[in-house]
Design an enzyme around this catalytic site. Sequence first.
Site, mmCIF file in Angstrom:
data_model
loop_
_atom_site.group_PDB
_atom_site.id
_atom_site.type_symbol
_atom_site.label_atom_id
_atom_site.label_comp_id
_atom_site.label_asym_id
_atom_site.label_seq_id
_atom_site.Cartn_x
_atom_site.Cartn_y
_atom_site.Cartn_z
ATOM 1 N N ASP A 291 75.495 49.230 52.525
ATOM 2 C CA ASP A 291 76.479 48.363 51.898
ATOM 3 C C ASP A 291 75.827 47.745 50.658
ATOM 4 O O ASP A 291 74.624 47.909 50.407
ATOM 5 C CB ASP A 291 77.020 47.304 52.871
ATOM 6 C CG ASP A 291 78.405 46.814 52.443
ATOM 7 O OD1 ASP A 291 78.767 46.963 51.255
ATOM 8 O OD2 ASP A 291 79.138 46.263 53.291
HETATM 9 C C1 NOJ Z 1 80.864 45.202 50.215
HETATM 10 C C2 NOJ Z 1 81.795 45.481 51.344
HETATM 11 O O1 NOJ Z 1 81.253 44.998 52.549
HETATM 12 C C3 NOJ Z 1 82.128 46.941 51.519
HETATM 13 O O2 NOJ Z 1 83.158 47.053 52.458
HETATM 14 C C4 NOJ Z 1 82.512 47.570 50.217
HETATM 15 O O3 NOJ Z 1 82.834 48.915 50.406
HETATM 16 C C5 NOJ Z 1 81.359 47.406 49.248
HETATM 17 N N1 NOJ Z 1 81.116 46.003 49.030
HETATM 18 C C6 NOJ Z 1 81.632 48.082 47.916
HETATM 19 O O4 NOJ Z 1 82.610 47.421 47.229
#
Ligand code: NOJ
Length: 744
Positions: A291
């Site tokens: 993430d």
């Molecule tokens: C953080 C989020 O937790 C995740 O779900 C998302 O895909 C990423 N950022 C990218 O935007």
Amino acid sequence: MKKLLISSVCLACFVFSVRASASAAGAPLYKNSKASPRERAADLLGRMTVEEKLGQLQQLDGFSEGGYREEHLKMAREGRLGSTLNVRFAGNVNKLQKEAVEHSRLGIPLLFAFDVIHGYRTIFPIPLAEAAQWKPELAEKSAAAAAAEAYAAGLKWTFAPMVDIARDPRWGRIAEGAGEDPYLGAAMAAARVRGFQGDDFAAPGKVMACVKHWAGYGAAEAGRDYNSTDISQTSLRNIYYPPFKAAAAAGAATVMSAFNDLNGVPSSANKSTIDGVLRGDWKFDGFVVSDYTSVQELLAHGLAEDGEDAALKALRAGVDMEMVSTLYRDKIPAALSGKKISLTTLDRSVRRVLEAKFRAGIFEDPYIDPKLETTALKTPRALELAEEAALKSLVLLKNEGGLLPLDPAVKKVAVIGVLAGSRADMLGSWFADGKPEDADTLLEGVRAMVSSGTIVVYSSGCPVNGGTDEDLEKAAAAASGADVIIVAAGESAEMSGEAASRAFLSLPGRQLELLERLKKTGKPVVVVLFNGRPLELGWLDANVPAILEAWYPGVRGGRAVARTIFGLENPGGKLPVTFPRTLGQVPLYYNHRSTGRPPSPSEKYTSRYIDSPTEPLYPFGYGLSYSSFALSGLSLSSGEITPDGAVKVSVDIANLSSRAGDEVVQLYIRDAAGSETRPVRELKGFKRVTLAPGEKKMLEFELGPAELGYYYSGGFAVEPGVFKIYVSTSSAGGLEAVLRVSAR
Ligand code: NOJ
């Protein structure tokens, strides 16, 4: 993409396609599209420098408006970039891609990713709302429509589906998933993967899915986003893992490792979940992306001493691609020289990323036809689907005295509430490239529905999160002469989603006061809720005759709600998550275990509250209809089976009313006694059926080892003993039968 390139598009793309295939004979194996992704990846890997390998493991962020950063061009040219997020639109994508494909040493294309969570331009209801449809085949269609639009913007990878089980409505991200149940969650997860990817995600209009957030992220303590999680192995296997397992089995190309620490090990350095469960037990063969900066965050977690330690722990755990932070790129070269990590470990991750790129077909078709941006977005078919999706996701929570549906010929209607006039809020919190101007409002929907003689008055009431006495009085004055008052209440879109945890579940601001004031007018009140989580609705339930849960319904939400209120459509959605009476009951979910002292209102020393009932306000699986239905004739094909056997469960469902409608027939089990305690109910089947007036249908379900078994600390088993079987229209009540499983 190939057909499109040949028929039209940019010359450069065409030239590249031809050059790549024409030179295949004498060209390196990795350029031969006939070779398998595995062979091609192995060949390519053998040609790469360490810097190029690390480049493939690096994903960087562009700008939220879709642009890339200047330095990305150079990085792409030098083979030091594998993927981007947020970069989109043909102009940007093709320009950056050209650097990678035509000007880098090995010509490895970039993967363009974006969060396409519930639609790209045509915004569908939020995922929690789609789960309320209890119709995975419809979610599959909306995911397919989203994929087609995302692809048209140059994307080949979406960070969806989000499949985290969530039992705590304080957590804002409950809106992004399918709710609290592993069985419904698994069905939705698999459907969405199929929708995004189709049979072959190399095909035009398809994108790679990314199942997230692995693992246990939805169990954030106290519902606070990014917080730690502590989940037993059996709860992981029985509750939290099933949607991931189903998504992996459906062929999901990638998985995202989560922010949370799970039982003391952050998910982005968790070898036992990534290498052990995902790749080992389930044979997942795609790649894992971290993430956003979650590799870097291993330091803040207190798992890593320094950047190198963080990079080593994540890479060794099997996190292949690093999103946004740059520790792999910066720290792995020295770690390799210092023999702290082997080249084999690095190569393992690079191979996975390359294989995915080969499977995605982007070596052959790296560019996007700019024309698609004008022809493939917001198509009539997509908009129609968005309306169907909104209609099917509505849940009627209360309808005292059959107040709904309203008569379109009503003399005067008051529409109250800022959410009734808001376009942006209809889109929900994660609306990709959706535009507020695409969405219709509830107010417009009502105006379009009522007869020509009907007077519609509107007052925005108070802002969602504030308001003055004057606002309340104005609204009451507007409503006073009306025959019926429709109030849009709930949360604004940004109150849900990531980093939007709430410590209260009440209607924000002065909305409750507004409702109290409107009730005093003595006119019938219909509340339409726009929200991304279960709210505390006790006062409403006790004081308002009709409540319709509309969630954030997407671009066609306004008209879908209005058509339903005025009876052109009949609501049939069911809650995918429990609605508590009060925050103090949280976490509250239907599939809890029993206790040695189950709650009894009359017995003090039982598991209960002294100041609140223990039951929810609205249970999981609950939802009303304008029709009335009756279940009868529950029967099992056999009263006794062996642990490896199966039983057919049949039941009749009849529409007793004079109105066609949908009912969701739900099958639950209770394993009465196990070697470890079992939930009081577990969903094991469901069917949403449409019945004409007076129609009766026989439905059949099957229960076999997959449904009757469970993970206990020693493995998976169907344990001999008594199982209660329930068929019902919510997780409470229903018809009951008994099945005995006897030892072989
Ligand atoms: C953080 C989020 O937790 C995740 O779900 C998302 O895909 C990423 N950022 C990218 O935007």
